[in-house]
Design an enzyme around this catalytic site. Structure first.
Site, PDB file in Angstrom:
ATOM      1  N   ALA A 178       0.950  -1.083  -0.114  1.00 22.23           N
ATOM      2  CA  ALA A 178       0.260  -0.148   0.275  1.00 22.23           C
ATOM      3  C   ALA A 178       0.783   1.781  -0.140  1.00 22.23           C
ATOM      4  O   ALA A 178       1.820   1.416   0.225  1.00 22.23           O
ATOM      5  CB  ALA A 178      -0.988  -0.295   0.487  1.00 22.23           C
ATOM      6  N   LYS A 182       3.934   1.338  -6.608  1.00 22.52           N
ATOM      7  CA  LYS A 182       5.274   0.673  -7.236  1.00 22.52           C
ATOM      8  C   LYS A 182       4.057  -1.171  -7.716  1.00 22.52           C
ATOM      9  O   LYS A 182       4.828  -1.401  -8.948  1.00 22.52           O
ATOM     10  CB  LYS A 182       6.059  -0.200  -6.439  1.00 22.52           C
ATOM     11  N   ASP A 207      -0.182  -6.314   2.325  1.00 22.21           N
ATOM     12  CA  ASP A 207      -0.225  -5.027   3.501  1.00 22.21           C
ATOM     13  C   ASP A 207      -0.731  -5.594   4.588  1.00 22.21           C
ATOM     14  O   ASP A 207      -0.930  -6.153   4.819  1.00 22.21           O
ATOM     15  CB  ASP A 207      -0.647  -3.599   2.970  1.00 22.21           C
ATOM     16  N   CYS A 313      11.975   5.535   1.757  1.00 24.20           N
ATOM     17  CA  CYS A 313      12.402   6.544   1.259  1.00 24.20           C
ATOM     18  C   CYS A 313      13.222   7.455   2.868  1.00 24.20           C
ATOM     19  O   CYS A 313      12.871   8.226   3.193  1.00 24.20           O
ATOM     20  CB  CYS A 313      11.027   6.967   1.356  1.00 24.20           C
TER      21      CYS A 313
END
Length: 753
Positions: A178, A182, A207, A313
């Site tokens: 989620a 991607k 997820d 990230c």
């Protein structure tokens, strides 16, 4: 109504706060948050991840709003047409627009993304949403996004799928999927060849958050693929699955795994402004263990020779290189880092580091675990530090990891590492069996039989085998008794029921549409055991195999693409099910009748006029339509290479042949999409109604809102009425700098998989 609610309503009606948000760019609306965090600056300055002399540029970039990026879905045959429309129409118009005396800068392609299918723009949210000169461009983006032809996605988020080197036969697992941007890329790559309706591979998107799974479903459904399944599990203990091969069950190992783990997100400061005030080094310390467990569970399920891409990230080595180094050490040579530095020419990255330090939120530094006081051993673990053996550390080749810094190409921060599995994991090798008499050795059990044997992993979550080999039978193994089965939480989904070859529903469908003998009847499913079947869906043969052999192991949220919907009016014409536009590209190769070949002018008539008479079609299409009885039909357009100004991709539309008229059964946004491809200028006024400018002054109708001819149209206008999930996420299709966001609170309708 409370005081706060009244004040909020007053502010909304008066527009308080909106100007502040719109006057900025993507990060606007956070004027009260100061983009300063001294601990952050001290930490990254000390680590030396940023090249010498560039730290100020790095910090300046982190404080700047993130540019918006869009990606054209690459697997659809319409991708080139959309790209042509963007470049030749909208981008050229933008170059000529001036706002407050400033000429706008047109979007530019991302140099490292293949085939110019990803573009970046620095235009602010207010300019795109509010400028009348860009209203059509904004509507184009919203409409094409809802149709699944364009995705709004952060640039660095597009990188991991590109490093996975996906082919159409690969079995793919997305562990933390989620919101799904991607995952959408993975599906596109699987369907690189649109002439193959059922690729041998599939994508299982997982997820842990049940509500976010429905946002994931919304993203995946836009691509209309029969090769995607959404499941709901904790990625760190995601169950081992099994498949039947030649009548025997064996463990399922994935060819490709995307391991985009939860992280502290300090690389997203440009769009998630609140990270500035919330960031501390404690975030990374808390997440390191979870990230390592997820990565370990991923490589356990990776096939030998397969590839797993680990990404975050975050720029913090505790979440990046420390996890990779610990994983490589535990693998004892079964894993190696792949060198991907040349895979994406034009992408600027920094190599991974082999030396880093750890800092607490109080600012205390530790170079090695031996320096950590025992009182902190529960929060700070040895795997968070570089390996003390320099030779072993060098053998990991951590320099093959890649870190994207924001100031190098005006992006967010990101970290990636591609791992290749060269041998089974050392802890996954077959455990020695307890001694027993040769005559007592159990015989293998076929896939249809139960209970599981040594060739079949036991059912469960945490107690599922963690091995690369089939687990031995429980009665033959030494160890504690099995755990209780893990309880499933979240919404209770309707069942997935596959039809048998002799199901009475299929016979009239087979006859009415003259389906080819190789049509995979066994891949058709519905969502109820009893009563009339409202919708029929299809999955690939490989996903069917997974579902039938793991119904008790996994919680499936959604799978399949809708191919037929029940239509009571159709029974009198020989078939109670009409074609669904979502599944037309999956079904078309098997349909041998009920087809009308249409021209560009025919499509314009069908999409802009309300129930046009058959005589409005050109002679060829008119003759074909007249020869067919009433009921559902396929409208097929074949490109003409001698007419370069016409669309150069095939188009299949669902339609309905009435007594004297014909109509297209196409959702509103797809209707607009096809009209744009044909050169019709489509727009919506402020009230949300559709319109078009073309010769004759005709306007395209809203799908599902036009009146019916008496007795001619089917009663269920499922393709024209917006679905619940589309309505709930409409406000989220505005231009955004990162992944698409949406309402994950609402449960999908129970009759949809």
């Amino acid at each position: 109504m409370g005081k706060r609610s009244r004040q909020r309503q007053k502010n909304q009606s008066s527009g308080v706060g909106r100007d502040n948000r719109d006057n900025g760019s993507w990060g606007a609306g956070y004027a009260d948050i100061v983009k300063e965090n001294q601990l952050f600056e001290d930490y990254y300055k000390e680590l030396g991840l940023v090249p010498e002399g560039e730290f100020e540029q790095f910090m300046d970039a982190m404080r700047e709003p993130l540019p918006a990026t869009i990606r054209i879905t690459g697997y659809k045959s319409h991708a080139k047409e959309i790209l042509h429309c963007l470049k030749e129409k909208y981008f050229k118009e933008i170059q000529e627009v001036e706002i407050d005396g400033v000429k706008l800068e047109a979007p530019t392609p991302l140099s490292w993304y293949p085939d110019e299918l990803a573009w970046q723009t620095n235009m602010s949210r207010k300019i795109i949403r509010k400028s009348p000169l860009l209203e059509k461009f904004h509507q184009f983006l919203v409409s094409e996004t809802e149709s699944g032809n364009i995705s709004r996605q952060e640039a660095v988020s597009m990188i991991p799928p590109l490093l996975m080197k996906i082919e159409s036969h690969h079995k793919i697992l997305d562990m933390c999927a989620a919101p799904g941007s991607k995952t959408a890329q993975l599906i596109e790559m699987l369907h690189a060849d649109m002439d193959v309706p059922f690729p041998e591979g599939f994508v299982i998107a997982n997820d842990v958050d049940n509500k976010r799974c429905y946002l994931l479903v919304h993203q995946a459904k836009r691509l209309n693929s029969p090769c995607i399944m959404v499941i709901n599990h904790d990625a760190s203990i995601i169950p081992s699955l099994q498949v039947a091969t030649d009548g025997w069950r064996e463990p399922l190992f994935y060819d490709r795994i995307l391991c985009d783990v939860p992280c502290s997100g300090d690389g997203t400061m440009r769009k998630n402004i609140d990270v500035w005030k919330k960031w501390t080094t404690a975030n990374s310390l808390h997440l390191h263990g979870l990230q390592l467990r997820i990565a370990i569970r991923g490589v356990e399920q990776l096939a030998v020779g397969g590839r797993m891409v680990y990404s975050t990230c975050s720029l913090n080595p505790i979440e990046d290189e420390a996890v990779i180094a610990a994983l490589l050490e535990k693998s004892e040579g079964a894993l190696e880092l792949a060198d991907c530095s040349a895979d994406l020419p034009g992408l600027k990255t920094m190599p991974g580091v082999s030396s880093w330090k750890l800092m607490t939120k109080e600012g205390q530094w530790f170079n090695d675990f031996s320096e950590v006081p025992s009182s902190r051993h529960t929060q700070i673990r040895p795997t968070m530090f570089p390996h003390t053996d320099k030779d072993k550390l060098a053998s990991f080749h951590l320099d093959r990891c890649m870190r994207v810094l924001p100031h190098h190409q005006n992006t967010g921060g990101f970290f990636l590492a591609a791992l290749v599995k060269t041998a089974p994991m050392p802890w996954n090798k077959r455990a020695p069996k307890a001694r027993k008499e040769p005559s007592a050795a159990p015989a293998p059990v076929p896939a249809e039989a139960a209970p599981p044997t040594e060739e079949v992993p036991p059912v469960g979550g945490e107690d599922a085998p963690q091995g690369d080999q089939p687990a031995p039978a429980r009665e033959a193994a030494c160890g504690p008794p099995p755990h209780k089965r893990k309880k499933m939480f979240g919404f209770k989904e309707d069942p997935f029921v596959f039809l048998s070859e002799d199901d009475p529903v299929l016979a009239p469908i087979q006859s009415f549409y003259d389906l080819s003998p190789n049509f995979p009847k066994l891949n058709v499913l519905t969502r109820s055991h009893e009563g009339k079947k409202r919708h029929l869906y299809m999955v690939s043969k490989e996903l069917r195999n997974v579902m039938l052999n793991n119904s008790e192991r996994m919680k499936v949220i959604n799978t399949g693409v809708k191919v037929w919907s029940r239509n009571s009016d159709g029974e009198q014409f020989g078939c109670a099910f009409r074609l669904a536009q979502e599944g037309i590209y999956t079904l078309y190769p098997y349909i041998r009748s009920r087809m009308v070949t249409v021209s560009v002018e025919d499509i314009k008539v069908l999409l802009t006029q309300e129930n046009p008479f058959l005589s409005k079609l050109q002679s060829k299409a008119h003759a074909q339509a007249k020869s067919l009885g009433m009921g559902s039909i396929v409208l097929r357009y074949q490109p003409n290479p001698e007419e370069p100004l016409e669309p150069q991709c095939p188009i299949e539309l669902c339609g309905w042949r009435g007594k004297t008229s014909i109509r297209a059964f196409v959702p509103r946004n797809e209707r607009f999409h096809y009209l744009r491809m044909l050169g019709v200028e489509v727009f919506r006024d402020k009230s949300g109604q559709g319109g078009a400018r073309r010769e004759g002054g005709e306007e395209p109708r809203e799908g599902g809102e036009e009146p019916r001819e008496g007795g001619e149209e089917p009663r269920e206008g499922g393709e024209e009425v917006e679905s619940k999930e589309t309505k709930e996420t409409k406000e989220d299709t505005e231009m955004a700098s990162g992944d698409i966001v949406g309402d994950s609170e609402g449960k999908m309708e129970s009759d949809q998989p």
